[in-house]
Enzyme design. Structure first.
Site, PDB file in Angstrom:
ATOM      1  N   ASP A  84       0.860  -1.183   0.000  1.00 30.45           N
ATOM      2  CA  ASP A  84       0.000   0.000   0.000  1.00 30.45           C
ATOM      3  C   ASP A  84       0.895   1.230   0.000  1.00 30.45           C
ATOM      4  O   ASP A  84       2.003   1.200   0.544  1.00 30.45           O
ATOM      5  CB  ASP A  84      -0.900   0.019   1.244  1.00 30.45           C
TER       6      ASP A  84
ATOM      7  N   ASP B 187      -6.992  -1.455  -4.577  1.00 30.58           N
ATOM      8  CA  ASP B 187      -8.054  -1.102  -3.629  1.00 30.58           C
ATOM      9  C   ASP B 187      -9.024  -0.101  -4.261  1.00 30.58           C
ATOM     10  O   ASP B 187     -10.236  -0.170  -4.040  1.00 30.58           O
ATOM     11  CB  ASP B 187      -7.470  -0.511  -2.344  1.00 30.58           C
TER      12      ASP B 187
END
Length: 182
Positions: free
Chosen positions: A127, A143
């Protein structure tokens, strides 16, 4: 009246699905690669002070840090989700009426696949996008695909595909009278 003429079928339908999924997955993986190369072992990069940052994070769970360290379970869950999305696409009529759902299915599938690839090969998801303004959990391009695709799918189901027959393609075929009499 809903358009019933198929736009494509068979191999063309599969190619229509595979190429966008691969492209979106490659974009996700490339952005994660860039974050590893340019952000790992750094303090990150501030893009808009107090609003948006790029910061490398290894997520060993799922959304919002849930199920930390449960990678085998997450891989199995994701695998079944991928199978379900593919099943829905295969069963969906390939008509103009269903193009929005076909595209959203591809986007959500690509997002799930991007994070599945990370979990499978790295043991965690990379991330790197952080909205510091609202202290939102760090996330990635996959995401974005899953969340935006999911929200748009819900909106389409609520406002466009609300007829009972719109999802008849998902129903299992009933037994014939001959097999019911046995």
């Amino acid at each position: 009246m809903k358009e019933q003429t198929p736009l494509f079928s068979g191999k063309k339908a599969l190619l229509f699905w595979i190429f966008p999924v691969l492209l979106l997955t490659l974009i996700d993986q490339f952005t994660k690669y860039l974050s590893i190369v340019f952000l790992k072992n750094t303090n990150g990069k501030i893009l808009i002070p107090g609003v948006l940052e790029l910061s490398y994070v290894e997520n060993r769970g799922m959304a919002f840090g849930m199920l930390q360290g449960k990678i085998p379970f997450l891989l199995i869950m994701c695998f079944f989700f991928l199978i379900l999305a593919l099943y829905i696409y295969i069963r969906m009529p390939k008509t103009a009426y269903y193009i929005p759902l076909m595209v959203l299915d591809m986007v959500v599938f690509a997002g799930a696949l991007g994070n599945f690839v990370d979990r499978f090969f790295r043991g965690y998801v990379v991330d790197f996008i952080y909205f510091s303004l609202i202290d939102f959990p760090t996330f990635n391009v996959a995401d974005i695909y899953v969340v935006c695709g999911g929200i748009l799918t819900v909106l389409f189901v609520l406002f466009k595909y609300k007829d009972d027959n719109d999802f008849a393609f998902l129903k299992l075929k009933s037994k014939t009278k001959h097999s019911q009499n046995r």
